[in-house]
Design a protein around this motif. Structure first.
Motif, mmCIF file in Angstrom:
data_model
loop_
_atom_site.group_PDB
_atom_site.id
_atom_site.type_symbol
_atom_site.label_atom_id
_atom_site.label_comp_id
_atom_site.label_asym_id
_atom_site.label_seq_id
_atom_site.Cartn_x
_atom_site.Cartn_y
_atom_site.Cartn_z
ATOM 1 N N LEU A 132 0.798 -1.227 0.000
ATOM 2 C CA LEU A 132 0.000 0.000 0.000
ATOM 3 C C LEU A 132 0.829 1.276 0.000
ATOM 4 O O LEU A 132 0.397 2.292 -0.531
ATOM 5 C CB LEU A 132 -0.950 -0.003 1.206
ATOM 6 C CG LEU A 132 -2.066 -1.046 1.173
ATOM 7 C CD1 LEU A 132 -2.878 -0.985 2.446
ATOM 8 C CD2 LEU A 132 -2.963 -0.836 -0.038
ATOM 9 N N GLY A 133 1.998 1.252 0.610
ATOM 10 C CA GLY A 133 2.828 2.453 0.645
ATOM 11 C C GLY A 133 2.150 3.593 1.374
ATOM 12 O O GLY A 133 1.672 3.452 2.492
ATOM 13 N N LYS A 134 2.042 4.764 0.722
ATOM 14 C CA LYS A 134 1.453 5.943 1.349
ATOM 15 C C LYS A 134 -0.055 5.817 1.574
ATOM 16 O O LYS A 134 -0.653 6.653 2.267
ATOM 17 C CB LYS A 134 1.740 7.180 0.504
ATOM 18 C CG LYS A 134 1.117 7.162 -0.879
ATOM 19 C CD LYS A 134 1.467 8.418 -1.649
ATOM 20 C CE LYS A 134 0.816 8.419 -3.043
ATOM 21 N NZ LYS A 134 1.149 9.664 -3.795
ATOM 22 N N LEU A 135 -0.666 4.801 0.987
ATOM 23 C CA LEU A 135 -2.099 4.569 1.192
ATOM 24 C C LEU A 135 -2.380 3.739 2.445
ATOM 25 O O LEU A 135 -3.541 3.488 2.760
ATOM 26 C CB LEU A 135 -2.693 3.855 -0.028
ATOM 27 C CG LEU A 135 -2.631 4.604 -1.359
ATOM 28 C CD1 LEU A 135 -3.233 3.746 -2.461
ATOM 29 C CD2 LEU A 135 -3.367 5.934 -1.271
ATOM 30 N N THR A 136 -1.341 3.341 3.154
ATOM 31 C CA THR A 136 -1.518 2.462 4.301
ATOM 32 C C THR A 136 -2.418 3.077 5.365
ATOM 33 O O THR A 136 -3.327 2.416 5.885
ATOM 34 C CB THR A 136 -0.151 2.111 4.927
ATOM 35 O OG1 THR A 136 0.654 1.461 3.945
ATOM 36 C CG2 THR A 136 -0.334 1.193 6.128
ATOM 37 N N VAL A 137 -2.200 4.348 5.700
ATOM 38 C CA VAL A 137 -2.975 4.987 6.776
ATOM 39 C C VAL A 137 -4.469 5.033 6.463
ATOM 40 O O VAL A 137 -5.285 4.576 7.276
ATOM 41 C CB VAL A 137 -2.425 6.395 7.089
ATOM 42 C CG1 VAL A 137 -3.346 7.117 8.082
ATOM 43 C CG2 VAL A 137 -1.020 6.288 7.667
ATOM 44 N N PRO A 138 -4.897 5.579 5.285
ATOM 45 C CA PRO A 138 -6.339 5.567 5.012
ATOM 46 C C PRO A 138 -6.917 4.164 4.918
ATOM 47 O O PRO A 138 -8.064 3.928 5.313
ATOM 48 C CB PRO A 138 -6.468 6.322 3.678
ATOM 49 C CG PRO A 138 -5.104 6.339 3.091
ATOM 50 C CD PRO A 138 -4.164 6.325 4.244
ATOM 51 N N PHE A 139 -6.126 3.201 4.428
ATOM 52 C CA PHE A 139 -6.635 1.842 4.316
ATOM 53 C C PHE A 139 -6.703 1.145 5.671
ATOM 54 O O PHE A 139 -7.389 0.133 5.817
ATOM 55 C CB PHE A 139 -5.780 1.026 3.347
ATOM 56 C CG PHE A 139 -6.284 1.055 1.931
ATOM 57 C CD1 PHE A 139 -7.218 0.134 1.488
ATOM 58 C CD2 PHE A 139 -5.861 2.028 1.039
ATOM 59 C CE1 PHE A 139 -7.702 0.162 0.185
ATOM 60 C CE2 PHE A 139 -6.326 2.066 -0.268
ATOM 61 C CZ PHE A 139 -7.254 1.138 -0.693
ATOM 62 N N LEU A 140 -5.990 1.656 6.667
ATOM 63 C CA LEU A 140 -6.116 1.133 8.025
ATOM 64 C C LEU A 140 -7.212 1.846 8.800
ATOM 65 O O LEU A 140 -7.896 1.239 9.631
ATOM 66 C CB LEU A 140 -4.782 1.274 8.771
ATOM 67 C CG LEU A 140 -3.637 0.371 8.309
ATOM 68 C CD1 LEU A 140 -2.371 0.691 9.092
ATOM 69 C CD2 LEU A 140 -4.004 -1.103 8.464
ATOM 70 N N LEU A 141 -7.386 3.139 8.523
ATOM 71 C CA LEU A 141 -8.375 3.934 9.244
ATOM 72 C C LEU A 141 -9.798 3.566 8.849
ATOM 73 O O LEU A 141 -10.675 3.390 9.712
ATOM 74 C CB LEU A 141 -8.119 5.420 8.981
ATOM 75 C CG LEU A 141 -9.107 6.405 9.610
ATOM 76 C CD1 LEU A 141 -9.099 6.286 11.122
ATOM 77 C CD2 LEU A 141 -8.786 7.835 9.174
ATOM 78 N N TYR A 142 -10.051 3.450 7.549
ATOM 79 C CA TYR A 142 -11.427 3.215 7.101
ATOM 80 C C TYR A 142 -12.009 1.902 7.627
ATOM 81 O O TYR A 142 -13.139 1.888 8.115
ATOM 82 C CB TYR A 142 -11.504 3.264 5.576
ATOM 83 C CG TYR A 142 -12.912 3.105 5.072
ATOM 84 C CD1 TYR A 142 -13.845 4.123 5.235
ATOM 85 C CD2 TYR A 142 -13.334 1.927 4.462
ATOM 86 C CE1 TYR A 142 -15.143 3.985 4.798
ATOM 87 C CE2 TYR A 142 -14.628 1.781 4.019
ATOM 88 C CZ TYR A 142 -15.526 2.806 4.189
ATOM 89 O OH TYR A 142 -16.816 2.654 3.761
ATOM 90 N N PRO A 143 -11.291 0.769 7.562
ATOM 91 C CA PRO A 143 -11.853 -0.458 8.129
ATOM 92 C C PRO A 143 -12.139 -0.361 9.624
ATOM 93 O O PRO A 143 -13.026 -1.044 10.128
ATOM 94 C CB PRO A 143 -10.771 -1.507 7.841
ATOM 95 C CG PRO A 143 -10.032 -0.973 6.672
ATOM 96 C CD PRO A 143 -10.019 0.507 6.862
ATOM 97 N N ALA A 144 -11.390 0.498 10.329
ATOM 98 C CA ALA A 144 -11.665 0.681 11.754
ATOM 99 C C ALA A 144 -13.042 1.300 11.957
ATOM 100 O O ALA A 144 -13.804 0.885 12.845
ATOM 101 C CB ALA A 144 -10.581 1.554 12.385
ATOM 102 N N LEU A 145 -13.379 2.286 11.127
ATOM 103 C CA LEU A 145 -14.700 2.910 11.214
ATOM 104 C C LEU A 145 -15.790 1.965 10.727
ATOM 105 O O LEU A 145 -16.852 1.852 11.332
ATOM 106 C CB LEU A 145 -14.712 4.202 10.398
ATOM 107 C CG LEU A 145 -13.780 5.311 10.900
ATOM 108 C CD1 LEU A 145 -13.729 6.451 9.892
ATOM 109 C CD2 LEU A 145 -14.247 5.818 12.253
#
Length: 215
Positions: A132-145
């Motif tokens: 994911l690279g720089k997309l890691t944070v949004p891809f970790l945040l969204y599943p949490a919500l």
């Protein structure tokens, strides 16, 4: 107006928007297909707004109404830029979580369900996460919500009344749909997956909106 009466009008319109959206996509008319997509999602806004109005509420003062509005806005943005669209969907799920929290207060079991859903998501995307690279944070945040709304919704029929089972099912369909969207985005699945994904998503919006109707 009852939910049955509304559904007799809205569901055929939804089916027509579904057919129109994919017809326009196949014809290469992206702008028009985006309008059709948002129009379909806006039917859920109409369902929620009408239900709240009939209940004597101002829809714009209710956080759940903003969930449907933000979902419709995210539908448009997602086609233009995936990550910003996902973040708007995240904001929509914050609204949904606040509404679900008001229906039934969370417990330690809610936390356990949230952890379970989050772990399941990590397992489903174990191959994609390292890429994911720089997309890691949004891809970790969204599943949490997304997992938070699902964890709160699943026990609703048992804790807050059987009338809320469509909300629980709708949140489950939303989770499945979004997992398929993410898989499709990262793995570039064939276009044939677009129809079941959209059917699951619109089904989720319709079912969640029914939780606002009384009678």
């Amino acid at each position: 107006m009852t939910l049955l009466a509304y559904s007799l009008v809205a569901l055929p319109l939804w089916a027509a928007q579904f057919a129109l959206y994919f017809f326009l996509r196949s014809a290469g008319r992206e702008r028009q297909s985006l309008i059709a997509k948002c129009a379909g999602s806006f039917l859920a806004v109409g369902s929620a707004g009408l239900a709240l109005h009939l209940a004597g509420e101002n829809p714009f003062s209710q956080v759940v109404f903003w969930f449907f509005l933000l979902c419709t806005a995210a539908d448009a943005l997602l086609e233009i830029s995936f990550v910003p669209g996902m973040l708007v969907f995240g904001a929509a799920h914050v609204c949904l979580i606040l509404w679900l929290w008001g229906l039934s207060s969370p417990t330690w079991w809610s936390l356990g369900r949230w952890v379970g859903v989050y772990v399941l998501t990590a397992v489903l995307f174990r191959k994609e996460l390292p890429t994911l690279g720089k997309l890691t944070v949004p891809f970790l945040l969204y599943p949490a919500l997304l997992g938070g709304s699902l964890a709160l919704a699943l026990p609703l029929p048992f804790l807050a009344g059987k009338a809320l089972w469509p909300v629980a099912l709708g949140c489950l369909l939303f989770y499945i749909s979004d997992m398929l969207v993410a898989k499709n985005q990262l793995s570039r699945w064939p276009d044939k997956w677009q129809k079941p994904i959209m059917a699951l998503y619109w089904g989720a919006l319709y079912l969640i909106s029914t939780g606002l109707w009384r009678g």
